[in-house]
Design a protein around this motif. Structure first.
Motif, PDB file in Angstrom:
ATOM      1  N   VAL A   1      62.004  26.573  45.303  1.00 21.41           N
ATOM      2  CA  VAL A   1      61.342  26.024  46.357  1.00 21.41           C
ATOM      3  C   VAL A   1      60.560  27.056  47.243  1.00 21.41           C
ATOM      4  CG1 VAL A   1      63.051  24.176  47.004  1.00 21.41           C
ATOM      5  CG2 VAL A   1      63.172  26.531  47.989  1.00 21.41           C
ATOM      6  N   ASP A   2      60.639  28.314  46.822  1.00 23.21           N
ATOM      7  CA  ASP A   2      59.959  29.405  47.576  1.00 23.21           C
ATOM      8  C   ASP A   2      58.865  30.095  46.687  1.00 23.21           C
ATOM      9  OD1 ASP A   2      61.349  29.460  50.119  1.00 23.21           O
ATOM     10  OD2 ASP A   2      63.155  30.371  48.853  1.00 23.21           O
ATOM     11  N   ALA A   3      58.503  29.096  45.729  1.00 29.73           N
ATOM     12  CA  ALA A   3      57.355  29.464  44.700  1.00 29.73           C
ATOM     13  C   ALA A   3      56.248  29.949  45.255  1.00 29.73           C
ATOM     14  CB  ALA A   3      57.134  28.339  43.889  1.00 29.73           C
ATOM     15  N   ALA A   4      55.434  31.146  44.768  1.00 30.59           N
ATOM     16  CA  ALA A   4      54.256  31.357  45.326  1.00 30.59           C
ATOM     17  C   ALA A   4      53.225  31.850  44.352  1.00 30.59           C
ATOM     18  CB  ALA A   4      54.594  32.734  46.257  1.00 30.59           C
ATOM     19  N   ALA A   5      51.824  31.597  44.669  1.00 31.93           N
ATOM     20  CA  ALA A   5      50.854  32.037  43.672  1.00 31.93           C
ATOM     21  C   ALA A   5      50.173  33.297  44.026  1.00 31.93           C
ATOM     22  CB  ALA A   5      49.715  30.916  44.046  1.00 31.93           C
ATOM     23  N   TYR A   6      49.845  34.093  43.027  1.00 29.20           N
ATOM     24  CA  TYR A   6      49.443  35.400  43.140  1.00 29.20           C
ATOM     25  C   TYR A   6      48.201  35.493  42.289  1.00 29.20           C
ATOM     26  CZ  TYR A   6      49.625  40.560  43.012  1.00 29.20           C
ATOM     27  OH  TYR A   6      49.161  41.780  43.290  1.00 29.20           O
ATOM     28  N   VAL A   7      47.001  35.892  42.746  1.00 24.62           N
ATOM     29  CA  VAL A   7      45.992  36.102  42.190  1.00 24.62           C
ATOM     30  C   VAL A   7      45.270  37.476  42.333  1.00 24.62           C
ATOM     31  CG1 VAL A   7      43.288  35.239  41.735  1.00 24.62           C
ATOM     32  CG2 VAL A   7      45.269  33.750  42.022  1.00 24.62           C
ATOM     33  N   SER A   8      44.673  38.316  41.484  1.00 27.16           N
ATOM     34  CA  SER A   8      44.319  39.539  41.690  1.00 27.16           C
ATOM     35  C   SER A   8      43.389  39.977  40.741  1.00 27.16           C
ATOM     36  CB  SER A   8      45.528  40.693  41.545  1.00 27.16           C
ATOM     37  OG  SER A   8      45.957  40.733  40.297  1.00 27.16           O
ATOM     38  N   SER A   9      42.458  40.909  40.679  1.00 27.52           N
ATOM     39  CA  SER A   9      41.465  41.593  40.066  1.00 27.52           C
ATOM     40  C   SER A   9      42.002  42.962  39.292  1.00 27.52           C
ATOM     41  CB  SER A   9      40.192  41.615  40.983  1.00 27.52           C
ATOM     42  OG  SER A   9      39.148  42.178  40.003  1.00 27.52           O
ATOM     43  N   ASN A  10      41.601  43.135  38.045  1.00 24.27           N
ATOM     44  CA  ASN A  10      41.758  44.245  37.575  1.00 24.27           C
ATOM     45  C   ASN A  10      40.542  45.263  37.722  1.00 24.27           C
ATOM     46  OD1 ASN A  10      44.046  43.173  36.234  1.00 24.27           O
ATOM     47  ND2 ASN A  10      43.136  42.830  34.574  1.00 24.27           N
ATOM     48  N   ALA A  11      39.611  44.796  38.706  1.00 27.40           N
ATOM     49  CA  ALA A  11      38.428  45.730  38.658  1.00 27.40           C
ATOM     50  C   ALA A  11      38.330  45.632  40.622  1.00 27.40           C
ATOM     51  CB  ALA A  11      36.995  45.242  38.074  1.00 27.40           C
ATOM     52  N   PRO A  12      39.328  46.044  41.305  1.00 26.16           N
ATOM     53  CA  PRO A  12      39.097  45.609  42.671  1.00 26.16           C
ATOM     54  C   PRO A  12      38.347  46.392  43.426  1.00 26.16           C
ATOM     55  CG  PRO A  12      41.309  47.189  42.139  1.00 26.16           C
ATOM     56  CD  PRO A  12      40.394  46.614  40.751  1.00 26.16           C
ATOM     57  N   LYS A  13      37.887  47.725  43.022  1.00 26.17           N
ATOM     58  CA  LYS A  13      36.745  48.356  43.804  1.00 26.17           C
ATOM     59  C   LYS A  13      35.438  47.817  43.516  1.00 26.17           C
ATOM     60  CE  LYS A  13      39.370  52.988  43.745  1.00 26.17           C
ATOM     61  NZ  LYS A  13      38.994  54.282  43.216  1.00 26.17           N
ATOM     62  N   LEU A  14      35.129  47.199  42.393  1.00 29.93           N
ATOM     63  CA  LEU A  14      33.877  46.643  42.169  1.00 29.93           C
ATOM     64  C   LEU A  14      33.616  45.276  42.761  1.00 29.93           C
ATOM     65  CD1 LEU A  14      31.104  47.293  40.670  1.00 29.93           C
ATOM     66  CD2 LEU A  14      32.075  46.109  38.446  1.00 29.93           C
ATOM     67  N   ILE A  15      34.877  44.538  42.539  1.00 26.94           N
ATOM     68  CA  ILE A  15      34.666  43.354  43.220  1.00 26.94           C
ATOM     69  C   ILE A  15      34.806  43.368  44.893  1.00 26.94           C
ATOM     70  CG2 ILE A  15      36.314  41.228  43.761  1.00 26.94           C
ATOM     71  CD1 ILE A  15      35.187  41.017  41.251  1.00 26.94           C
ATOM     72  N   ASP A  16      35.426  44.407  45.362  1.00 22.90           N
ATOM     73  CA  ASP A  16      35.182  44.535  46.797  1.00 22.90           C
ATOM     74  C   ASP A  16      33.959  45.223  47.424  1.00 22.90           C
ATOM     75  OD1 ASP A  16      36.382  45.035  49.379  1.00 22.90           O
ATOM     76  OD2 ASP A  16      36.082  47.197  49.054  1.00 22.90           O
ATOM     77  N   ALA A  17      33.389  45.984  46.532  1.00 20.86           N
ATOM     78  CA  ALA A  17      31.997  46.622  46.738  1.00 20.86           C
ATOM     79  C   ALA A  17      30.860  45.183  47.119  1.00 20.86           C
ATOM     80  CB  ALA A  17      31.525  47.535  45.836  1.00 20.86           C
ATOM     81  N   PHE A  18      30.983  44.384  46.156  1.00 24.87           N
ATOM     82  CA  PHE A  18      30.326  43.384  46.228  1.00 24.87           C
ATOM     83  C   PHE A  18      30.358  42.158  47.067  1.00 24.87           C
ATOM     84  CE2 PHE A  18      28.552  45.299  42.140  1.00 24.87           C
ATOM     85  CZ  PHE A  18      27.175  45.262  42.424  1.00 24.87           C
TER      86      PHE A  18
END
Length: 221
Positions: A69-86
């Protein structure tokens, strides 16, 4: 860069056994994780970055097995610096009085494998890597804003041992053109502004609002 979504307290909203509630919550959160991941990948593709960067977005649901009942979704990028920059649109400045070297289309490729990069901080094409791969020396020409690195237009053919490599396109000779004695391979600047090309927050918030509906859609009384 990471995004997570948790289910609201559905025990009061749904009447049923703990098992039924856990089943609907977990199934709904899995749909949210998959949907958010695919929309973030689509955001990258629409920005013109291609499938490789889009695939750096990965999604998981917790718990990884079973239902809760406490399930959660988690999404992340393996290229966080590049994604964050753009996503933010940042200004990149050269350190120590040096220049940023931006490859032009005539460089033949914008990236090389990490193994071929040899000493650089990433897989981006550097002047040293270009000279090594092509066997051609670059020449510095100063400009008002920095400078350019050029190659003689008559000697731009790629070194024979690299001509069949898929990760580095062959560089064609310009031919005997009297008005073109050299070609620009890199543009040198003190700093470069990356414009905002992604809208990650909008995608994440849209899926956060879908959480209750996703759980309800998987409810089996």
């Amino acid at each position: 860069m990471r995004f997570s979504a948790s289910a609201p307290d559905v025990r009061k909203a749904l009447s049923g056994s703990e098992v039924q509630i856990a089943r609907s919550v977990t199934a709904g959160m899995r749909q949210v994780a998959d949907g958010l991941k695919e929309d973030l990948r689509d955001d990258v593709r629409k920005a013109g970055f291609g499938q490789r960067l889009a695939n750096t977005w990965r999604g998981r649901t917790f718990p990884t097995s079973g239902e809760s009942v406490d399930a959660a979704a988690y999404v992340s990028s393996n290229a966080p610096k590049l994604i964050d920059a753009f996503d933010r649109g940042v200004t990149i400045s050269a350190k120590g009085g040096k220049y940023l070297a931006i490859p032009t289309a005539d460089a033949g490729v914008r990236q090389v494998s990490a193994r071929r990069a040899k000493g650089s901080t990433g897989s981006g094409l550097t002047p040293a890597a270009w000279e090594r791969e092509t066997g051609v020396k670059l020449r510095f020409v100063p400009t008002r804003t920095g400078g350019v690195l050029v190659a003689d237009a008559y000697y731009r053919r790629q070194a024979a041992r690299f001509q069949r490599r898929k990760s580095f396109k062959a560089i064609r000779e310009a031919g005997p053109a009297s008005d073109r004695s050299f070609v620009v391979i890199f543009v040198l600047v003190r700093q470069a502004k990356l414009r905002k090309r992604l809208d990650i927050d909008a995608v994440a918030h849209a899926w956060a609002e879908k959480v209750p509906g996703a759980i309800a859609a998987n409810w089996q009384a």
